[in-house]
Design an enzyme around this catalytic site. Structure first.
Site, mmCIF file in Angstrom:
data_model
loop_
_atom_site.group_PDB
_atom_site.id
_atom_site.type_symbol
_atom_site.label_atom_id
_atom_site.label_comp_id
_atom_site.label_asym_id
_atom_site.label_seq_id
_atom_site.Cartn_x
_atom_site.Cartn_y
_atom_site.Cartn_z
ATOM 1 C CD GLN A 1 14.225 -16.244 -33.198
ATOM 2 O OE1 GLN A 1 13.173 -16.610 -33.717
ATOM 3 N NE2 GLN A 1 14.260 -15.317 -32.258
ATOM 4 C CG HIS B 1 16.426 -19.782 -37.667
ATOM 5 N ND1 HIS B 1 15.467 -18.871 -37.300
ATOM 6 C CD2 HIS B 1 16.167 -20.905 -36.958
ATOM 7 C CE1 HIS B 1 14.659 -19.424 -36.403
ATOM 8 N NE2 HIS B 1 15.060 -20.653 -36.169
ATOM 9 C CB CYS C 1 28.266 -32.876 -54.044
ATOM 10 S SG CYS C 1 28.796 -31.166 -54.270
ATOM 11 C CB THR D 1 12.589 -12.569 -30.945
ATOM 12 O OG1 THR D 1 11.944 -13.602 -31.695
ATOM 13 C CG2 THR D 1 12.573 -12.891 -29.459
ATOM 14 C CB ALA E 1 17.463 -3.685 -29.311
HETATM 15 C C1 BV8 Z 1 11.338 -27.162 -37.372
HETATM 16 C C2 BV8 Z 1 15.659 -18.368 -41.772
HETATM 17 C C3 BV8 Z 1 11.386 -29.563 -37.219
HETATM 18 C C4 BV8 Z 1 15.248 -18.165 -43.202
HETATM 19 C C5 BV8 Z 1 13.652 -18.685 -40.395
HETATM 20 C C6 BV8 Z 1 5.570 -25.732 -32.749
HETATM 21 C C7 BV8 Z 1 4.431 -24.979 -32.762
HETATM 22 C C8 BV8 Z 1 4.028 -24.359 -33.973
HETATM 23 C C9 BV8 Z 1 4.761 -24.470 -35.156
HETATM 24 C C10 BV8 Z 1 5.881 -25.219 -35.131
HETATM 25 C C11 BV8 Z 1 6.282 -25.858 -33.950
HETATM 26 N N1 BV8 Z 1 7.428 -26.507 -34.224
HETATM 27 C C12 BV8 Z 1 7.758 -26.330 -35.547
HETATM 28 C C13 BV8 Z 1 6.824 -25.542 -36.108
HETATM 29 C C14 BV8 Z 1 6.842 -25.092 -37.482
HETATM 30 C C15 BV8 Z 1 7.672 -23.806 -37.698
HETATM 31 C C16 BV8 Z 1 7.133 -22.635 -36.908
HETATM 32 O O1 BV8 Z 1 7.618 -22.275 -35.844
HETATM 33 N N2 BV8 Z 1 6.143 -21.979 -37.520
HETATM 34 C C17 BV8 Z 1 5.624 -20.733 -36.892
HETATM 35 C C18 BV8 Z 1 5.434 -19.700 -37.990
HETATM 36 C C19 BV8 Z 1 4.379 -21.018 -36.142
HETATM 37 N N3 BV8 Z 1 9.079 -24.031 -37.289
HETATM 38 C C20 BV8 Z 1 9.883 -24.615 -38.223
HETATM 39 O O2 BV8 Z 1 9.532 -24.977 -39.320
HETATM 40 C C21 BV8 Z 1 11.335 -24.797 -37.783
HETATM 41 N N4 BV8 Z 1 11.769 -26.125 -38.109
HETATM 42 O O3 BV8 Z 1 10.625 -27.023 -36.411
HETATM 43 O O4 BV8 Z 1 11.819 -28.361 -37.862
HETATM 44 C C22 BV8 Z 1 9.955 -29.665 -37.474
HETATM 45 C C23 BV8 Z 1 9.470 -29.385 -38.748
HETATM 46 C C24 BV8 Z 1 8.085 -29.474 -38.938
HETATM 47 C C25 BV8 Z 1 7.198 -29.795 -37.902
HETATM 48 C C26 BV8 Z 1 7.755 -30.096 -36.617
HETATM 49 C C27 BV8 Z 1 9.126 -30.028 -36.405
HETATM 50 C C28 BV8 Z 1 12.299 -23.874 -38.592
HETATM 51 C C29 BV8 Z 1 11.985 -22.455 -38.330
HETATM 52 C C30 BV8 Z 1 13.089 -21.568 -38.962
HETATM 53 C C31 BV8 Z 1 12.583 -20.925 -40.235
HETATM 54 N N5 BV8 Z 1 13.586 -19.975 -40.734
HETATM 55 N N6 BV8 Z 1 14.611 -17.854 -40.866
HETATM 56 C C32 BV8 Z 1 15.115 -16.695 -43.554
HETATM 57 O O5 BV8 Z 1 15.345 -15.833 -42.681
HETATM 58 O O6 BV8 Z 1 14.831 -16.451 -44.734
HETATM 59 S S1 BV8 Z 1 12.458 -18.080 -39.276
HETATM 60 C C33 BV8 Z 1 12.584 -16.323 -39.379
HETATM 61 O O7 BV8 Z 1 11.328 -15.844 -38.919
HETATM 62 C C34 BV8 Z 1 13.612 -15.702 -38.452
HETATM 63 O O8 BV8 Z 1 14.812 -16.428 -38.396
HETATM 64 C C35 BV8 Z 1 12.883 -15.679 -37.102
HETATM 65 O O9 BV8 Z 1 12.997 -16.921 -36.453
HETATM 66 C C36 BV8 Z 1 11.443 -15.495 -37.543
HETATM 67 C C37 BV8 Z 1 11.044 -14.065 -37.438
HETATM 68 O O10 BV8 Z 1 10.849 -13.817 -36.070
HETATM 69 P P1 BV8 Z 1 11.624 -12.560 -35.397
HETATM 70 O O11 BV8 Z 1 13.070 -12.646 -35.705
HETATM 71 O O12 BV8 Z 1 11.178 -12.516 -34.016
HETATM 72 O O13 BV8 Z 1 11.090 -11.298 -36.252
HETATM 73 P P2 BV8 Z 1 9.621 -10.634 -36.191
HETATM 74 O O14 BV8 Z 1 9.568 -9.659 -37.316
HETATM 75 O O15 BV8 Z 1 8.572 -11.670 -36.077
HETATM 76 O O16 BV8 Z 1 9.632 -9.823 -34.800
HETATM 77 C C38 BV8 Z 1 10.509 -8.728 -34.645
HETATM 78 C C39 BV8 Z 1 10.257 -8.251 -33.222
HETATM 79 O O17 BV8 Z 1 11.171 -7.190 -32.953
HETATM 80 C C40 BV8 Z 1 8.841 -7.709 -33.001
HETATM 81 O O18 BV8 Z 1 8.350 -8.220 -31.765
HETATM 82 C C41 BV8 Z 1 9.050 -6.175 -32.938
HETATM 83 O O19 BV8 Z 1 8.136 -5.562 -32.032
HETATM 84 C C42 BV8 Z 1 10.470 -6.089 -32.395
HETATM 85 N N7 BV8 Z 1 11.230 -4.888 -32.770
HETATM 86 C C43 BV8 Z 1 11.168 -4.197 -33.938
HETATM 87 N N8 BV8 Z 1 12.086 -3.168 -33.915
HETATM 88 C C44 BV8 Z 1 12.738 -3.256 -32.709
HETATM 89 C C45 BV8 Z 1 12.205 -4.358 -31.987
HETATM 90 N N9 BV8 Z 1 12.643 -4.721 -30.763
HETATM 91 C C46 BV8 Z 1 13.654 -3.960 -30.211
HETATM 92 N N10 BV8 Z 1 14.240 -2.894 -30.861
HETATM 93 C C47 BV8 Z 1 13.800 -2.513 -32.091
HETATM 94 N N11 BV8 Z 1 14.384 -1.464 -32.689
HETATM 95 ZN ZN ZN Z 2 27.665 -30.227 -55.921
#
Ligand code: BV8
Ligand code: ZN
Length: 249
Positions: free
Chosen positions: A100, A118, A129, A188, A231
């Site tokens: 992701q 993503h 374009c 994640t 990790a």
């Molecule tokens: C879509 C790029 C068709 C840009 C990103 C179903 C149910 C509910 C909602 C939806 C659904 N289907 C669609 C949706 C809407 C939406 C969605 O999911 N909303 C969420 C908020 C509920 N999804 C979309 O819009 C997707 N498109 O579905 O299109 C559609 C459209 C509309 C309606 C229906 C269908 C597109 C989603 C992609 C968005 N772009 N990124 C950018 O980065 O700027 S998402 C971005 O946030 C990341 O890519 C990643 O996916 C997400 C963050 O999550 P994580 O990476 O897990 O990070 P987070 O900080 O949350 O967690 C970190 C974890 O690591 C923690 O658990 C922590 O404890 C742990 N950690 C920390 N340190 C460590 C560690 N683990 C191990 N070692 C360590 N050292």
């Molecule tokens: Zn152009």
């Protein structure tokens, strides 16, 4: 770190592995996560920046944010967790890394079979374009990069909320999740869809699901085994267990 006998024997024989990674795998490299205490979303709302309407409303602000993240990514390097996954790819016959993250760190760590769900912050293209733009500069003078052939707005090649994932990439990820014997979900929070659905897809196909995270997540009740830890510490341990046990017939 203790692991189950089931995982111990899987690491010895497994030949088909699929891995899903999130921002947590890059945390030890110095990339802020999204939902952590000082995560990106603690300061800014995803809907304020990571979506197309926000970009059209204020492309300057969105580019300022992505340029800030690009500068961070250019001054850091992959960590032991990224390197462990690049090694895992060499140890098994069938391997797919589904990320992701847009930070390009898996590629820089030497992973080959990567599916960028993503997008990638190092790529940009013209919204008019569609032409891909090389080495985009965001400067005081040029706060919003423009297309050299049509002067259209250039945007980062990342998937914003409400946007569908790149053609064929998610389908390939589903296929890999369906085929694997071992599915690792690393760093994640599993709240963003459709990515967060992949561990369930793999589980429904009989794969063994292992979660690596510093804390429990939304899917901890679904996975077969949760390894709580960083990790960058847990993954190298799993690799050394594989290297030790796989050579011994
Ligand atoms: C879509 C790029 C068709 C840009 C990103 C179903 C149910 C509910 C909602 C939806 C659904 N289907 C669609 C949706 C809407 C939406 C969605 O999911 N909303 C969420 C908020 C509920 N999804 C979309 O819009 C997707 N498109 O579905 O299109 C559609 C459209 C509309 C309606 C229906 C269908 C597109 C989603 C992609 C968005 N772009 N990124 C950018 O980065 O700027 S998402 C971005 O946030 C990341 O890519 C990643 O996916 C997400 C963050 O999550 P994580 O990476 O897990 O990070 P987070 O900080 O949350 O967690 C970190 C974890 O690591 C923690 O658990 C922590 O404890 C742990 N950690 C920390 N340190 C460590 C560690 N683990 C191990 N070692 C360590 N050292
Ligand atoms: Zn152009």
């Amino acid at each position: 770190m203790t692991i189950s006998n089931r995982l111990q024997s899987l690491l010895k024989h497994v030949e088909s592995v699929c891995v899903l990674t999130g921002a947590g795998i890059s945390a030890e490299s110095g990339v802020a996560t999204f939902r952590g205490v000082d995560g990106l979303w603690s300061k800014l709302k995803p809907e304020e920046l990571a979506n197309f309407n926000a970009f059209m409303r204020n492309p300057e602000l969105v580019w300022e944010w992505y340029d800030y993240r690009r500068k961070i990514i250019h001054n850091i390097k992959p960590n032991a967790a990224h390197e462990a996954l690049a090694r895992l790819e060499e140890l098994v016959k069938e391997f797919t890394l589904v990320t992701q993250n847009i930070d390009n760190l898996h590629r820089r760590a030497g992973s080959k079979r990567i599916l960028e769900l993503h997008g990638n912050i190092e790529r940009s293209y013209c919204i008019e374009c569609g032409k891909f733009a090389e080495n985009i500069e965001v400067t005081k003078e040029k706060k919003v990069p423009r297309c050299i052939s049509c002067n259209g707005l250039i945007r980062p090649d990342v998937v914003w909320f409400g946007e569908i994932l790149p053609e064929g990439v998610f389908e390939a990820a589903i296929e890999a999740a369906r085929r694997c014997e071992l599915f690792l979900t690393v760093g994640t929070s599993a709240v963003v869809y459709p990515a967060a659905g992949l561990p369930i897809t793999a589980k429904n196909q009989g794969a063994y699901i292992v979660e690596v995270n510093t804390e429990r997540t939304e899917i901890s009740h679904i996975v077969n085994e949760t390894l709580i830890g960083k990790a960058g510490e847990v993954l190298p341990c799993l690799i050394s267990i594989m290297e030790e046990t796989r050579n011994k017939k």
